[in-house]
Design a protein around this motif. Structure first.
Motif, mmCIF file in Angstrom:
data_model
loop_
_atom_site.group_PDB
_atom_site.id
_atom_site.type_symbol
_atom_site.label_atom_id
_atom_site.label_comp_id
_atom_site.label_asym_id
_atom_site.label_seq_id
_atom_site.Cartn_x
_atom_site.Cartn_y
_atom_site.Cartn_z
ATOM 1 N N ILE A 272 0.871 -1.182 0.000
ATOM 2 C CA ILE A 272 0.000 0.000 0.000
ATOM 3 C C ILE A 272 0.904 1.227 0.000
ATOM 4 O O ILE A 272 1.607 1.484 0.983
ATOM 5 C CB ILE A 272 -0.910 0.013 1.242
ATOM 6 C CG1 ILE A 272 -1.752 -1.265 1.292
ATOM 7 C CG2 ILE A 272 -1.813 1.245 1.232
ATOM 8 C CD1 ILE A 272 -2.627 -1.377 2.526
ATOM 9 N N PRO A 273 0.928 1.980 -1.077
ATOM 10 C CA PRO A 273 1.797 3.166 -1.145
ATOM 11 C C PRO A 273 1.550 4.116 0.029
ATOM 12 O O PRO A 273 0.406 4.305 0.463
ATOM 13 C CB PRO A 273 1.409 3.818 -2.476
ATOM 14 C CG PRO A 273 0.835 2.699 -3.286
ATOM 15 C CD PRO A 273 0.149 1.807 -2.294
ATOM 16 N N GLN A 279 -2.037 10.965 6.020
ATOM 17 C CA GLN A 279 -2.141 11.289 7.436
ATOM 18 C C GLN A 279 -3.514 10.904 7.973
ATOM 19 O O GLN A 279 -4.062 11.567 8.853
ATOM 20 C CB GLN A 279 -1.904 12.804 7.637
ATOM 21 C CG GLN A 279 -0.562 13.301 7.157
ATOM 22 C CD GLN A 279 0.573 12.646 7.923
ATOM 23 O OE1 GLN A 279 0.498 12.476 9.140
ATOM 24 N NE2 GLN A 279 1.645 12.292 7.202
ATOM 25 N N GLY A 280 -4.041 9.840 7.447
ATOM 26 C CA GLY A 280 -5.387 9.423 7.824
ATOM 27 C C GLY A 280 -5.477 8.873 9.233
ATOM 28 O O GLY A 280 -4.610 9.079 10.082
ATOM 29 N N ARG A 285 -3.515 3.500 9.406
ATOM 30 C CA ARG A 285 -2.065 3.435 9.260
ATOM 31 C C ARG A 285 -1.521 2.133 9.855
ATOM 32 O O ARG A 285 -0.630 1.502 9.293
ATOM 33 C CB ARG A 285 -1.405 4.641 9.926
ATOM 34 C CG ARG A 285 -1.652 5.945 9.180
ATOM 35 C CD ARG A 285 -0.616 6.993 9.523
ATOM 36 N NE ARG A 285 -0.576 7.271 10.945
ATOM 37 C CZ ARG A 285 -1.367 8.161 11.546
ATOM 38 N NH1 ARG A 285 -2.240 8.851 10.840
ATOM 39 N NH2 ARG A 285 -1.276 8.372 12.843
ATOM 40 N N LYS A 286 -2.074 1.742 10.985
ATOM 41 C CA LYS A 286 -1.618 0.491 11.607
ATOM 42 C C LYS A 286 -1.996 -0.710 10.746
ATOM 43 O O LYS A 286 -1.223 -1.663 10.619
ATOM 44 C CB LYS A 286 -2.226 0.354 13.006
ATOM 45 C CG LYS A 286 -1.593 1.265 14.030
ATOM 46 C CD LYS A 286 -2.136 0.992 15.434
ATOM 47 C CE LYS A 286 -1.416 1.856 16.465
ATOM 48 N NZ LYS A 286 -1.908 1.581 17.833
ATOM 49 N N ALA A 288 -2.366 -0.675 7.506
ATOM 50 C CA ALA A 288 -1.502 -0.643 6.325
ATOM 51 C C ALA A 288 -0.132 -1.219 6.632
ATOM 52 O O ALA A 288 0.509 -1.838 5.779
ATOM 53 C CB ALA A 288 -1.376 0.783 5.813
ATOM 54 N N GLN A 289 0.316 -1.050 7.880
ATOM 55 C CA GLN A 289 1.641 -1.543 8.264
ATOM 56 C C GLN A 289 1.732 -3.066 8.136
ATOM 57 O O GLN A 289 2.775 -3.601 7.782
ATOM 58 C CB GLN A 289 1.964 -1.119 9.702
ATOM 59 C CG GLN A 289 3.358 -1.504 10.150
ATOM 60 C CD GLN A 289 3.659 -1.040 11.565
ATOM 61 O OE1 GLN A 289 2.890 -0.286 12.159
ATOM 62 N NE2 GLN A 289 4.772 -1.497 12.108
ATOM 63 N N PHE A 290 0.611 -3.750 8.413
ATOM 64 C CA PHE A 290 0.610 -5.207 8.299
ATOM 65 C C PHE A 290 0.844 -5.669 6.857
ATOM 66 O O PHE A 290 1.314 -6.775 6.619
ATOM 67 C CB PHE A 290 -0.716 -5.791 8.804
ATOM 68 C CG PHE A 290 -0.840 -5.769 10.305
ATOM 69 C CD1 PHE A 290 -0.033 -6.578 11.091
ATOM 70 C CD2 PHE A 290 -1.760 -4.944 10.921
ATOM 71 C CE1 PHE A 290 -0.150 -6.562 12.466
ATOM 72 C CE2 PHE A 290 -1.874 -4.920 12.305
ATOM 73 C CZ PHE A 290 -1.066 -5.725 13.082
ATOM 74 N N PHE A 291 0.506 -4.812 5.900
ATOM 75 C CA PHE A 291 0.704 -5.146 4.494
ATOM 76 C C PHE A 291 2.028 -4.603 3.955
ATOM 77 O O PHE A 291 2.474 -5.009 2.891
ATOM 78 C CB PHE A 291 -0.455 -4.601 3.651
ATOM 79 C CG PHE A 291 -1.766 -5.259 3.948
ATOM 80 C CD1 PHE A 291 -2.144 -6.419 3.280
ATOM 81 C CD2 PHE A 291 -2.623 -4.737 4.903
ATOM 82 C CE1 PHE A 291 -3.358 -7.039 3.554
ATOM 83 C CE2 PHE A 291 -3.846 -5.351 5.186
ATOM 84 C CZ PHE A 291 -4.204 -6.503 4.514
ATOM 85 N N ASN A 292 2.627 -3.679 4.696
ATOM 86 C CA ASN A 292 3.853 -3.024 4.225
ATOM 87 C C ASN A 292 5.100 -3.444 4.994
ATOM 88 O O ASN A 292 6.177 -2.879 4.777
ATOM 89 C CB ASN A 292 3.705 -1.500 4.306
ATOM 90 C CG ASN A 292 2.748 -0.963 3.251
ATOM 91 O OD1 ASN A 292 2.357 -1.681 2.334
ATOM 92 N ND2 ASN A 292 2.351 0.291 3.380
ATOM 93 N N ASN A 293 4.955 -4.402 5.892
ATOM 94 C CA ASN A 293 6.132 -4.873 6.628
ATOM 95 C C ASN A 293 7.170 -5.440 5.671
ATOM 96 O O ASN A 293 6.853 -5.838 4.544
ATOM 97 C CB ASN A 293 5.735 -5.964 7.632
ATOM 98 C CG ASN A 293 5.264 -5.378 8.946
ATOM 99 O OD1 ASN A 293 5.766 -4.358 9.395
ATOM 100 N ND2 ASN A 293 4.281 -6.016 9.564
#
Length: 304
Positions: A272-273, A279-280, A285-286, A288-293
């Motif tokens: 996820i870019p 700044q949502g 954001r948390k 998205a972090q699971f997909f961007n680790n």
């Protein structure tokens, strides 16, 4: 040999009543002569039965040997076919050699630091599951002594074509054949996820034994903290068994006796870019972090 020994014993036993018969004949003892002939007849029958049984057994052994050879040939053909398909799989999904070598430069820095610490004292590296040899090639380009072992014969041949030191062998068996404290560094990139927990434990134990004091082992594996990796991409490889959470691998390494075990997460996977998250909401954001680790992690396990 067993058949020859049995036949020889039968002949000796059969000769015994014949000698008794001849001795009784000289004495004129007809009763003993009759008993001796009866024994000789019994032995002859038993010898014939033994011969038939032996011949039957030999035929069955020959048939079993032929079937075993046929099965081994079929297995060998299937193994070669599987190896060829897996090489194609690696070429498609593992990435270009140049890309993999670039990723591995992070580990090269660790080897260089150890080499400086050892005053350049023959810092040798053993790569378990060397695959196409990207790491071995990188070591060679930087004048380190690297040797690899892999169970895919075609990949081993690929390494040899590039004048890299690699051999076809089972990793655990190969390690067990090495002397204590014979390597400064042992590496295994993307291999522990192919192993059962018991074999993974044995790999860590044998690696610890083979490492020289002050040396270290590096084992890299897909990072299941990234949900796309752990729930989907991991299973692209049919030889993968199960994802290994980072803390579990570190715990196992510590439990077998490594002095210190560090965790490194590497190779970004921006599913996820960042600009899409912006700044949502904090929860977004948390999530998205699971997909961007990071897509991979490794343990760096030191021997005291």
């Amino acid at each position: 040999m067993e058949g020859l020994a049995g036949a020889s014993m039968s002949m000796k036993l059969m000769n015994t009543p014949i000698r008794v018969y001849k001795e009784a004949e000289r004495r004129g003892d007809t009763a003993v002569m009759e008993r001796a002939m009866g024994y000789a007849s019994d032995f002859a029958d038993k010898a014939e039965d033994y011969q038939k049984t032996t011949e039957k057994g030999m035929k069955e052994d020959a048939k079993e040997a032929r079937e075993k050879a046929k099965a081994e040939q079929a297995h060998s053909a299937k193994q070669k076919e599987y190896e060829a398909i897996y090489v194609e799989f690696e070429n498609k999904f593992r990435g270009e050699r140049s890309v993999i070598k670039q990723r591995l430069t992070e580990y090269l820095k660790m080897v260089e630091n150890l080499d400086q610490k050892n005053n350049h004292d023959y810092t040798n590296v053993l790569d378990i599951g060397c695959g196409r040899g990207e790491w071995l090639e990188l070591l060679k380009e930087n004048r380190f002594i690297g040797a690899g072992v892999d169970l895919n014969a075609q990949m081993v041949q690929e390494c040899k074509k590039r004048n890299l030191s690699a051999c076809y062998a089972d990793a655990i068996s190969y390690l067990k054949g090495l002397e204590d404290a014979s390597y400064y560094v042992i590496t295994g990139f993307q291999i522990v996820e192919h192993l059962s927990p018991e074999t993974g434990l044995e790999l860590l134990q044998e690696s610890l034994r083979v490492l020289k004091p002050g040396g270290f082992a590096i084992f890299e594996t897909p990072n299941p903290e990234n949900l796309i990796v752990g729930a989907c991409n991991f299973y692209l490889d049919p030889s993968h068994i199960r994802p290994i959470p980072p803390e579990r691998l570190r715990f196992v390494a510590e439990s077998v006796g490594y002095d210190r075990v560090d965790l490194f997460r590497l190779n970004p996977y921006p599913a996820i870019p960042e600009e899409s998250v912006g700044q949502g909401d904090e929860a977004v954001r948390k999530m998205a972090q699971f997909f961007n680790n990071m897509s991979d992690y490794s343990i760096l396990a030191y021997k005291k």
